[in-house]
Each structure stands twice: as C-alpha cells, then as structure tokens.
Design an enzyme around this catalytic site. Structure first.
Site, mmCIF file in Angstrom:
data_model
loop_
_atom_site.group_PDB
_atom_site.id
_atom_site.type_symbol
_atom_site.label_atom_id
_atom_site.label_comp_id
_atom_site.label_asym_id
_atom_site.label_seq_id
_atom_site.Cartn_x
_atom_site.Cartn_y
_atom_site.Cartn_z
ATOM 1 N N SER B 38 0.873 -1.169 0.000
ATOM 2 C CA SER B 38 0.000 0.000 0.000
ATOM 3 C C SER B 38 0.912 1.220 0.000
ATOM 4 C CB SER B 38 -0.876 -0.016 1.253
ATOM 5 O OG SER B 38 -1.540 1.222 1.411
ATOM 6 N N LYS B 102 -12.042 -5.501 -12.459
ATOM 7 C CA LYS B 102 -12.795 -4.939 -13.568
ATOM 8 C C LYS B 102 -13.362 -3.583 -13.185
ATOM 9 C CE LYS B 102 -16.328 -4.957 -12.230
ATOM 10 N NZ LYS B 102 -16.934 -4.271 -11.060
ATOM 11 N N ARG B 174 -15.585 5.221 -7.644
ATOM 12 C CA ARG B 174 -16.429 4.947 -8.817
ATOM 13 C C ARG B 174 -17.284 6.135 -9.260
ATOM 14 N NH1 ARG B 174 -18.263 -0.710 -6.232
ATOM 15 N NH2 ARG B 174 -17.606 0.454 -4.386
#
Lengths: 361, 361
Positions: B38, B102, B174
């Site tokens: 990370s 994805k 998103r």
C-alpha cells in the site's frame, strides 16, 4: 353490490379467446350469456353448445342481430382489430355496453371514434386486459406505491413473448395486415405497455424509441420488436415482444428502495392463486459474498379466475348505469387510450427508421 | 491438478474488494497470501492482520516493492481503473501474473497495452469477474446451449443496480472522473455486458445504442445508464445499470424454446449454493387460463465460494505456466477485451448524443 339481475351478454364473433371469456361470463355472478353471433349460424350454434350457453340463449347468423336484440345489455367483442371501430361504434349507438378485446384499435385516432360513440350513448367501455382485475395486481400496486418498501420507480422492464407455431405464423389474424395489423406489438406489446403505464401511475413518457432490428413478416406485420420509454425525470422502461420466442411474461420494476419480479403477469401459472417477488433495501453481508436477505414471495389467492373478475367488474359498472343511473367509469377508456398511444409511437418510431417519438396526449 | 506448491500472491492496494479476494486466496488450495503493498505501511500492516495473511507475509509501503519481491508469483490488483495500465504493465514486465479487477481499463485501447505486456512476458492475465467461475455459470451455459430445451437465443435482458449511499455518491472512486471514470457503466455495466456476451458465445454485436436519459454526476461520471445491443440476425440484448436503485442482479434470456431467469447472477444469495430458473416449451392449458408447467428451479452447490474458485482457476493456469512450461490461456484476456469494447461503445454512444455505434473487433 346491489342484488340487481345479471347483465346479459351478447358475444360477437367466435374467436378462440371468446371461449375463455364466455366461461368467465358464466362464472361471473352478475353476468349471463344471452346471445352469440357469427357470420355463420352453424358456427354460432356449435360455439353456444360447446361454451355453456344456457337453453334459451339466442344464436344469430350476424353481428347486427346481436346488436338489435333488445335483451342484450352488453357485447363482448373479440373481433380482429380492423373491425373494432365499425362494430364497437355500432354497438354503442344501439345502447350496448362494450367489452372490447385488445388492442382496442389500430390507432388512438381510431379509438377516439369508439370512445366518442360510447360517451354519446352513455355506455361503459372497457378493454379486455384481464390481469388488471386480478387481486395480485392490486397487491403489486400496493408494493410499488410503498415509499418505504419500494421507494421511487426508476426503471421497469417488461417482456411478453410466445412461440407461435408455423400455422399461426401463416394464418393467424395477428399476422395479417388487413386484420390485426399491429401484429406482436398489438397483441403482446399491449400488455407490456399497460404494465409500464400501470407502474408509472399512467403518466405518459416524454419519448418513445423503438429498438432496431424488429422482425417483420413479408406483409410487413411485426413478429418481434422492442422499445424504450423515457420520462423527463430519468425514469426508463423497456418492452420486448415476440411471436418467435418461448412463452415469457415478465415485469421487473426497480425502485430506489425495492425490486419487483413477476414472471407470469398476464396469465398466472395457476388459476386460483398468483405470486410476485418483492425485495426491499437489499444488501450484502460485510464481505460482499452473499445477500443479507432474499426477495420474499407473496402469494395472492383469487376465488374467481381473473377473466371472470374482469367480467364482474365490467358488469358491476354496467349495472350501476342501468339500474342506478350512474355515469360510465372513464378510467378504463382513458387507460386504453394511453396504451394505444404508446403502441402508435412504437410503430411510428419503427416506420421512421427508429427515430425517437415525442408523446403528446 | 498437479501437486505443485501454491501460487504466491502479492496484493497491490487495500481496497474493500481486496478483503474478499484475500480471503479467497486463503481459501484456495493452490494459492497463498505472500505480500501486500500500500502507499501507507500502516495501512498495509493493518490490512494483512485483518485479512488472514500468514506470519511470514511481507508488508510493503509501495506497490513497486511487491513487484520487486522475487517470491511473488502473481499480483491481485484492485486499484482504481485509471491506474491499471501503469501497474499491470509494470507487473507483467517484472514477470508477475496478473489478476486484474474490472473494468480492466478505461478503454479497449488502453487494455491492449496491458495485453501486449502480458503476452511479451508470457504471464497469465485474467479479470476479476467472479461469477464466471461459479459452477452455476457452467450449468446455465449448458441450458443455453441445449437446442432442445432452450433453442436459439433471441433476446437477453440484464440489470445490475444497487443503491449507493450519500457517502459513496460523494467520495467513492467509482464516481470520480480521475479514478473510475466509467462510473456505473464500468462497475456494474461490466457484468451486464459480460453476461450478454457469455450468452452469445462471445459473438460481438453489430451495433450498440445507449439509452436516452442517463444520469451523470456534476463531474460527468455515469451514475445510471442503459443500452441495447443488436446482432445482424435479429438477436437483441439490453442492459441497465445504476447506483441509484435497489440492489438487483438479473439475467433474463429468451430462446426459441426456453427461458432463463437468474436474479443474483453476480453474487449469489448464498455462498455455498446458487440457483436459476429454466422453462422449456412453455404453454397454456386448452382454455389459456393457466400454464401447462412452471419454470423449474435448478440449485447448484459449490464447495468453495466463487471468488475462491476464480483464484483457483487463475492459480491453476499460473502453475501450468510456472511448472509445466504451458502458454498463458488467451481466453480470459480475449473476453475481457470484448467486454471493454462494448463498454467503450456505450460510452461513445452517450457522448455522441445516442448515436448507434458500429462494433469493429
């Protein structure tokens, strides 16, 4: 319901669907089979015998004679769509209440002639969309209207297809341009559009767009097509109808808080009960590996089959007019017209090379 | 499966989804958790502890260090889409096999860079579409391929929506144009497109048309949209995806002889079994008042959750390459690319005012 005598039906035409509705009239406590008319007396006689018409029922060799029978209160009209204007207007002018098969006309303009005739004569007009009268439909409405369980409708997706056999695809009235010229759109799409409008409280969309690649037969009649409907606030709907696929009857409605699934919305799997699936505020477990809860199944029982419930409701309205001087219920022709208006728009979109069509009431 | 040692995974990034996949790596008999990287060492440490990394697992304060660890065979990459090209290409160049979340990229063109790097290095590339690996998916395929029970596919309708909370709609990667710029289309539409291609044996459609009235946020990222896909032979498909509706995950596929319904296709209701509904040659009783038979429910059990089956399959392919000198399996990047290509077309159709987009492979 008042204890008035049953509404006496004349059936005009001996189509397949008339068998089911004649049985529904028999089953309905406030309706009775009084007469049947066909262009052939033999056909009318055979139909009356095969479909439980009582002893004294009248059998006529023409549609006119049914309309001229003073003891006929209402007519059930399962004629090809191209004949609806002529015979529904005639019936209305003779003071007969009209239960009209769907699609109600070849266009909303045509349907307006029928509505006008019925209004002038003060007779009830209702279309033959049976599932509207199933108690499941009211239960679905309750779910869709529940701001906690369903929230606001965002999208609704409908499918009605069945696999027509070669004989149907060659000879049925629903593939003939001079009879049921709207083909699959009129026969199946009608139900999809009705379901979409029903879920949208009959608010018309702003725009209708037909899907590309519809399938037409050689005569140009639609065998399979689809469409999308759009409202100004972002609500969308889709429909798909076809004579070329396995029997499927779906409503999937998605709201901000809930989801509805119905897989047999037009004709329930069983006659005396029907179900739907409702999910509310669905979510996952912490790791997103399974759902918190599954949609719940709701089963609604009905004492009479939905087509008898339709006949009962129609007859109740007719009795109110006949015995209690009520006015005809405008709700039914109003939603018939809206349904037809959307069919017109889908057809126009196809005819204009898949242009979006703006809806004006 | 050969008794080779497990494939050692490095996890790059500590996204929410990485928790689920880390567990899947633990559960998978041919895979093991070897490292996590990370940008923050603290975050990586906390992640390793919380997600069952073994004692000796490596914890790195950068992605580079994971890629430089010679004991890492494969990387799992749950990074924002905008970082995929950079890190997947780096991983491939360092000989690491790549399990990529994805959507695989922001465009097919971008994805081609990743494919090229993986091919040059001879490493396996697979996307993180978990439901592909559930045994239910194989059972569904069997039904859809059955010419007697399902016939030819005519239409498929897919929905993936979930109700994002205000925090998600404000802050999630998103909804950010610089991170997952494809928004709901990339995140949810990906699965719908994959399901459509899966049912069409990965045959690309001729035309893709986005639905009107998509919902975008202020930054122009898609929160809700739909599309229709058309094949030359009349097959059609629709998809609808949204962050603004209740959780819904539907496939409805209609063939000439059969109908498929799946309501939880991406993440099954339960972890260890999943079902679908299949109907074949559906019809009515003589009077058309009820169905001859109802669709049948098929339940498929799975020993491992689908994400572990995905890791197992990926690791099996990697082991084949590592220990048996096999070539990478091209099937997986090929279907990733096709899925991405359709996303690109939906996006292009929206950007061009809902023009139909012709698909060229």
């Amino acid at each position: 319901m008042t204890e008035s005598p049953p509404i006496r039906f004349g059936v005009i035409g001996c189509a397949e669907i008339a068998r089911k509705v004649s049985r529904a009239i028999s089953l309905s406590p406030n309706a009775s089979l009084h007469a049947v008319g066909s262009r052939s007396l033999e056909k009318a006689k055979a139909f009356a015998i095969a479909n439980g018409f009582p002893e004294g029922a009248k059998v006529y060799a023409s549609y006119e004679e049914v309309l001229d029978d003073p003891n006929v209160d209402a007519v059930y009209m399962p004629l090809p769509t191209s004949l609806h204007v002529r015979w529904a207007v005639s019936a209305a002018k003779k003071g007969k209440h009209v239960l009209l098969e769907k699609p109600v006309a070849l266009s909303a303009l045509e349907f307006d002639e029928i509505v006008e005739a019925c209004e002038s004569s003060g007779v009830q007009l209702m279309d033959g969309t049976m599932w509207m009268h199933h108690p499941r439909t009211a239960a679905i409405k309750e779910f869709l209207s529940d701001t906690q369980r369903f929230g606001q409708l965002k999208s609704i997706h409908t499918i009605f297809t069945f696999g027509a056999d070669p004989d149907f695809l060659e000879n049925d009235i629903r593939v003939k341009p001079d009879l049921d010229a709207l083909g699959s759109l009129g026969d199946e799409g009608w139900y999809c559009v009705r379901a979409i409008l029903f879920a949208n409280n009959y608010e018309l969309p702003k725009t209708v767009l037909a899907s590309r690649e519809p399938v037409l037969n050689k005569a140009g009649v639609i065998l399979s097509c689809g469409a999308s409907l759009f409202w100004e606030d972002g609500r969308v709907a889709t429909l798909y109808c076809s004579f070329l696929s396995n029997l499927t009857m779906d409503i999937t409605a998605v709201g901000t808080k809930g989801t509805l699934h119905v897989h047999d919305f037009i004709i329930p799997y069983e006659e005396k009960k029907a179900s739907f699936y409702a999910a509310s505020e669905s979510g996952f477990d912490d790791l997103v590996t399974r759902w918190g809860s599954e949609p719940s199944k709701h089963v609604i029982e009905n004492d009479l089959p939905q087509e008898a419930l339709m006949v009962s409701e129609f007859s109740r309205l007719v009795a109110e007019i006949k015995f209690n001087k009520s006015k005809p219920e405008k709700k039914w022709p109003t939603i018939s017209r809206k349904t037809q208006l959307i069919l017109d728009a889908v057809k126009a979109s196809i005819d204009r090379g898949f242009e979006p069509i703006q809806i004006k009431e």
